[in-house]
Scaffold this motif. Structure first.
Motif, PDB file in Angstrom:
ATOM      1  N   LEU A 274    -143.368 -21.436 -83.059  1.00 45.69           N
ATOM      2  CA  LEU A 274    -143.079 -20.033 -82.505  1.00 45.69           C
ATOM      3  C   LEU A 274    -142.046 -19.539 -82.256  1.00 45.69           C
ATOM      4  O   LEU A 274    -140.681 -20.594 -83.411  1.00 45.69           O
ATOM      5  CB  LEU A 274    -142.895 -20.620 -80.755  1.00 45.69           C
ATOM      6  N   PRO A 275    -141.976 -18.246 -82.397  1.00 43.14           N
ATOM      7  CA  PRO A 275    -140.420 -17.855 -83.142  1.00 43.14           C
ATOM      8  C   PRO A 275    -138.951 -17.617 -82.302  1.00 43.14           C
ATOM      9  O   PRO A 275    -138.328 -17.531 -82.458  1.00 43.14           O
ATOM     10  CB  PRO A 275    -140.651 -16.164 -83.595  1.00 43.14           C
ATOM     11  N   LEU A 276    -139.647 -18.662 -80.990  1.00 40.94           N
ATOM     12  CA  LEU A 276    -138.151 -18.215 -80.499  1.00 40.94           C
ATOM     13  C   LEU A 276    -138.757 -19.677 -79.134  1.00 40.94           C
ATOM     14  O   LEU A 276    -139.893 -20.735 -79.822  1.00 40.94           O
ATOM     15  CB  LEU A 276    -138.294 -17.538 -79.191  1.00 40.94           C
ATOM     16  N   GLN A 277    -138.150 -20.650 -78.010  1.00 41.88           N
ATOM     17  CA  GLN A 277    -138.382 -21.469 -77.813  1.00 41.88           C
ATOM     18  C   GLN A 277    -138.629 -21.083 -76.206  1.00 41.88           C
ATOM     19  O   GLN A 277    -138.612 -19.480 -75.860  1.00 41.88           O
ATOM     20  CB  GLN A 277    -137.374 -21.994 -76.815  1.00 41.88           C
ATOM     21  N   LEU A 278    -139.965 -21.490 -75.872  1.00 44.41           N
ATOM     22  CA  LEU A 278    -140.817 -21.314 -75.292  1.00 44.41           C
ATOM     23  C   LEU A 278    -140.810 -21.960 -74.002  1.00 44.41           C
ATOM     24  O   LEU A 278    -140.420 -23.626 -74.049  1.00 44.41           O
ATOM     25  CB  LEU A 278    -142.132 -20.688 -75.327  1.00 44.41           C
ATOM     26  N   LYS A 279    -140.933 -21.742 -72.563  1.00 48.18           N
ATOM     27  CA  LYS A 279    -140.378 -23.145 -71.692  1.00 48.18           C
ATOM     28  C   LYS A 279    -141.993 -22.934 -70.842  1.00 48.18           C
ATOM     29  O   LYS A 279    -141.401 -21.136 -70.285  1.00 48.18           O
ATOM     30  CB  LYS A 279    -139.357 -23.004 -70.804  1.00 48.18           C
ATOM     31  N   ILE A 280    -142.555 -23.181 -70.562  1.00 46.29           N
ATOM     32  CA  ILE A 280    -143.974 -22.591 -69.460  1.00 46.29           C
ATOM     33  C   ILE A 280    -144.304 -23.729 -68.078  1.00 46.29           C
ATOM     34  O   ILE A 280    -144.253 -24.451 -67.963  1.00 46.29           O
ATOM     35  CB  ILE A 280    -144.980 -22.731 -69.988  1.00 46.29           C
ATOM     36  N   LEU A 281    -144.042 -22.272 -67.321  1.00 44.37           N
ATOM     37  CA  LEU A 281    -143.870 -23.261 -65.347  1.00 44.37           C
ATOM     38  C   LEU A 281    -145.126 -22.424 -64.747  1.00 44.37           C
ATOM     39  O   LEU A 281    -144.639 -21.639 -64.223  1.00 44.37           O
ATOM     40  CB  LEU A 281    -142.734 -22.854 -65.587  1.00 44.37           C
ATOM     41  N   ILE A 282    -146.124 -23.341 -64.578  1.00 41.47           N
ATOM     42  CA  ILE A 282    -147.146 -22.689 -63.511  1.00 41.47           C
ATOM     43  C   ILE A 282    -147.351 -23.542 -62.615  1.00 41.47           C
ATOM     44  O   ILE A 282    -147.268 -24.634 -62.336  1.00 41.47           O
ATOM     45  CB  ILE A 282    -148.298 -22.954 -64.464  1.00 41.47           C
ATOM     46  N   GLU A 283    -147.523 -22.933 -61.399  1.00 40.12           N
ATOM     47  CA  GLU A 283    -147.440 -23.770 -60.350  1.00 40.12           C
ATOM     48  C   GLU A 283    -148.465 -23.378 -59.072  1.00 40.12           C
ATOM     49  O   GLU A 283    -149.438 -22.679 -59.837  1.00 40.12           O
ATOM     50  CB  GLU A 283    -146.287 -23.115 -59.299  1.00 40.12           C
ATOM     51  N   GLY A 284    -148.809 -23.847 -58.186  1.00 35.63           N
ATOM     52  CA  GLY A 284    -150.035 -23.948 -57.482  1.00 35.63           C
ATOM     53  C   GLY A 284    -150.063 -23.676 -55.463  1.00 35.63           C
ATOM     54  O   GLY A 284    -150.373 -24.145 -55.150  1.00 35.63           O
ATOM     55  N   GLU A 285    -148.390 -22.988 -56.211  1.00 37.31           N
ATOM     56  CA  GLU A 285    -148.452 -23.237 -54.315  1.00 37.31           C
ATOM     57  C   GLU A 285    -147.945 -21.392 -54.147  1.00 37.31           C
ATOM     58  O   GLU A 285    -147.256 -20.665 -52.942  1.00 37.31           O
ATOM     59  CB  GLU A 285    -147.407 -24.121 -53.585  1.00 37.31           C
ATOM     60  N   GLU A 286    -148.488 -20.132 -55.321  1.00 38.71           N
ATOM     61  CA  GLU A 286    -148.057 -19.023 -54.763  1.00 38.71           C
ATOM     62  C   GLU A 286    -148.203 -18.091 -53.688  1.00 38.71           C
ATOM     63  O   GLU A 286    -148.000 -17.606 -53.341  1.00 38.71           O
ATOM     64  CB  GLU A 286    -148.168 -18.215 -56.511  1.00 38.71           C
ATOM     65  N   GLU A 287    -149.227 -18.412 -53.585  1.00 43.91           N
ATOM     66  CA  GLU A 287    -149.876 -17.481 -52.635  1.00 43.91           C
ATOM     67  C   GLU A 287    -149.774 -18.650 -51.016  1.00 43.91           C
ATOM     68  O   GLU A 287    -150.240 -18.325 -49.687  1.00 43.91           O
ATOM     69  CB  GLU A 287    -151.757 -17.751 -52.734  1.00 43.91           C
ATOM     70  N   VAL A 288    -149.023 -19.811 -51.012  1.00 46.59           N
ATOM     71  CA  VAL A 288    -148.660 -20.147 -49.250  1.00 46.59           C
ATOM     72  C   VAL A 288    -147.026 -19.800 -49.689  1.00 46.59           C
ATOM     73  O   VAL A 288    -146.896 -20.780 -48.724  1.00 46.59           O
ATOM     74  CB  VAL A 288    -148.952 -21.566 -49.518  1.00 46.59           C
TER      75      VAL A 288
END
Lengths: 465, 465
Positions: B141-155
């Motif tokens: 990748l041309p930069l550093q990626l941090k990926i954060l996926i959650e399971g409580e956005e709707e609550v």
């Protein structure tokens, strides 16, 4: 003890078994899923009446649920009495609040718990069982009885009203007897000389054609639930006065005598609050609690719905919102005038983007019968025989729309003899009926046929106010 | 066409199959009955990311549903970008309004219909699939990626907020990228520089301890549904102004430039009304529809319940009544101040005989990012590459509470790049996501990593207002 009273005492268990049988039938007239049960209840009542040697029984089909009718022979020089009751019941919801299932009658502390126990299967049966008992013991009745039991009282009695209007000769009588109300208190039996009427509505509001995200659309689109709150809040002011235009124009005020008599009744407001689990009571300013419940008009929201009702938070702008609400009416208010006033109140409050549907479910005016009459006196004597104490004369907050119809179409007095109690949970979970009152009701009823046969009432003397 | 773009084109069907797989998982975070499905969705996301050769993937348990986190190696001299999204979805009710089942994704007219299609599974996947594509084609990748996926956005994202607060070093970045919003219109892609906040409540009123007969008791007892209507009607006046004390004290007014730019957007109010099926729009007086939806606070009732909601007429005086309702907030309103004001508004309106429980579900303030910044420009260039036209800069009426948290805790800018459309039925039946936009989103995302790597942003330069 008379031979008749002994007979009633000997047959007490048999009478209770009969009651349990009928209570096991889930005859919920408002729910089309229960149509078969409603028919079964009609068949059961017809079969019971067919046991009466002198009774001509017929089941009369209607556009809705059937009527059950029975008639005994005319008795020369004696009055004709029409017994009315209903075999249908209210929906049992909310089911999870019943301690025992609504259609599995269960006896606890001397009372039977079931939907319809007091309203009206138990009370109605007292007159049917007393009639069968008199026929069994005496071989004949001291007057002519006409028995009319319907299956649509809880949904407005439309088909019965039509039937009564079209069969005035067949149903002609000197007096109607109905037990579908309450004693004033345990051990204080009552004759009810007045009932409130009702005007029941459902309002449905449609906003956007489907539910929307309240973030993306909120503020831009009219929310039907917000509008519903505005409409419903506009119905009553902060003093408990109903704001429908013209609502109070025709209200018959309480007489001084009535206000004094109500004030003299053994009503314990602290106990009443405790029974209901509330720390205070509110209502129309300037009237006592009994006056507000019996003789003043009211407005109550009966149901509300919109959007998301589940667990957690859902950010929805709902497409629809609705409510059921009803007014209790007193003489001489006219339900049709209330409907017109209601539209006049609501229509200016509807913002752009909302469509309203106003459904007029059913209406009936309130009614009051004269306190002094030979039939009232006969009833008082019969109740004193059955209950051991003379009844008080009261009014009731509930509505029996057919009472107005009988008074008007048959031009006769209506005797409202309540065997129930205020804490019977009518229309609520855990409805009950005291078995002691069931038997006292049968005994009073049997005495009533004798008293009415001797009281000298004739058609010409009867008439509602 | 670049090698990367060709690769994306060749893999279009594979990308759609991936989307369908995730949409088949009923990851409804608000409903505990779906806890297993929510876990399956987390596992699915983690498995997908594990295909990225350079990605270190972990599933992080929380007190609620897990977080999925992945990180690529740091790139010397280049920025760090955090991708955020959520794999949970709104409840699908009302189910009977879906043309095809909510968790059986179905393609019609170039769009996939399913709960979560646009919010947020489809949009979130564009960034994950673009990252995997870059790794597959370029090896790095041309930069550093941090990926954060959650399971409580709707609550309410409570556990994510806690995690972010406790892991500022791990999550440190120059910029956060989120796709959980909309284009301005089909073919008019947008960068969203402002979001409204939210304050969500449930009010529960308890009157008598159980449902009562509205005839026998009506007028004597306070009806909680009547009281609820009064409380809710008091929230907003006839001009659309919210009546919570102090509500407008901290509201940041729209700038003249914003009002002019909003007025210049191709917004067709007639078409908007037709799309929603309404004949008129209402809201706060003195503001345009876009201003009301994007930059003014609102109050919407989200749910209502009391008494009898079934077929027919039930004459009940309900024991309970409740509502869910929420305010959309704008900078610089504080949800905690709204809660305090709400109690101040409601408490004097409670009559005797009613007990109120007010539940404060979750709140987040609104947020606005500066329009001129190198990252905003990089996003505009990347979107122009993916969509073929330069984006407009807009605000959004919805809330992404975690955006405030990122801006505050990580002290960085947040790029809100919406691939969805206003008629995607977010939070409604028949939610959809256009597959063309899905692929354009992947292409824009792949270009974005390149553009951001070259725009020269560094931590010191980033900061939210």
């Amino acid at each position: 003890m008379s031979q008749l009273d002994s007979h009633l005492e000997e047959n007490a268990s048999r009478h209770e078994e009969r009651l349990m049988e009928l209570l096991r039938i889930a005859s919920v007239s408002a729910d089309s899923a229960h149509a078969g049960d409603v028919q079964r209840a009609a068949d059961w009542v017809a079969a019971l009446l067919s046991e009466g040697t002198q009774l001509q029984v017929e089941t009369i089909p209607t556009a809705g649920h059937p009527l059950v009718y029975a008639e005994s022979p005319a008795v020369e020089g004696k009055p004709v009495v029409l017994i009315y009751g209903h075999y249908d019941v209210q929906p049992p919801d909310p089911l999870d609040e019943w301690l025992t299932p609504p259609f599995e009658p269960t006896v606890r502390n001397g009372a039977v718990y079931a939907r319809g126990a007091t309203d009206d299967k138990g009370q109605m049966l007292t007159h049917l069982l007393s009639t069968l008992a008199v026929l069994e013991v005496e071989g004949e009745l001291p007057l002519q009885l006409k028995i009319l039991i319907e299956g649509e009282e809880e949904v407005g009695s439309e088909n019965l009203e039509k039937y009564v209007a079209e069969n005035q000769d067949k149903l002609a009588c000197d007096c109607v007897v109905i037990s579908d109300s309450s004693q004033f208190a345990p051990g204080v039996p009552a004759v009810t000389y007045g009932l409130r009427g009702i005007a029941y509505y459902e309002v449905r509001l449609q906003g956007p054609k489907q539910d929307l995200h309240s973030g993306t659309f909120g503020g831009g689109v009219t929310n039907p639930a917000n509008t519903l709150a505005k409409l419903l809040a506009a119905l009553v002011d902060g003093e408990g006065r109903i704001q429908v235009p013209g609502f109070y124009d025709d209200v018959a005020e309480l007489t001084e005598r009535e206000r004094e008599e109500f004030a003299g009744l053994p009503f314990d407001e602290a106990k009443f609050k405790k029974q209901l689990g509330v720390d205070g009571l509110t209502g129309e300013a300037g009237y006592s609690t009994l006056e507000r419940r019996w003789a003043r008009p009211t407005c109550d929201i009966n149901g509300l719905w919109s959007g998301y009702q589940g667990e957690g938070a859902k950010t929805v702008l709902p497409a629809k919102a609705g409510a059921k609400f009803s007014f209790r009416l007193v003489p001489d208010q006219d339900p049709a005038k209330v409907t017109a006033g209601l539209r006049q109140l609501f229509e200016p409050l509807l913002p752009p983007g909302i469509e309203m549907e106003l459904i007029d479910f059913h209406g009936a005016p309130g009614v009051v019968f004269p306190l002094e009459s030979p039939a009232m006196e006969a009833a008082a004597t019969a109740i004193e025989h059955g209950f051991g104490s003379r009844p008080v004369f009261i009014r009731e907050g509930g509505s029996i729309p057919i009472v107005n119809r009988f008074a008007k179409e048959l031009n006769c007095e209506v005797l409202l003899l309540g065997w129930g109690l205020d804490d019977d949970n009518t229309h609520s979970p855990n409805e009950k009926f005291n078995l002691g009152d069931f038997h006292r009701g049968i005994r009073s009823s049997a005495a009533l046929w004798q008293q009415l046969s001797e009281c000298g009432i004739r058609s010409a003397e009867c008439g509602a106010t």
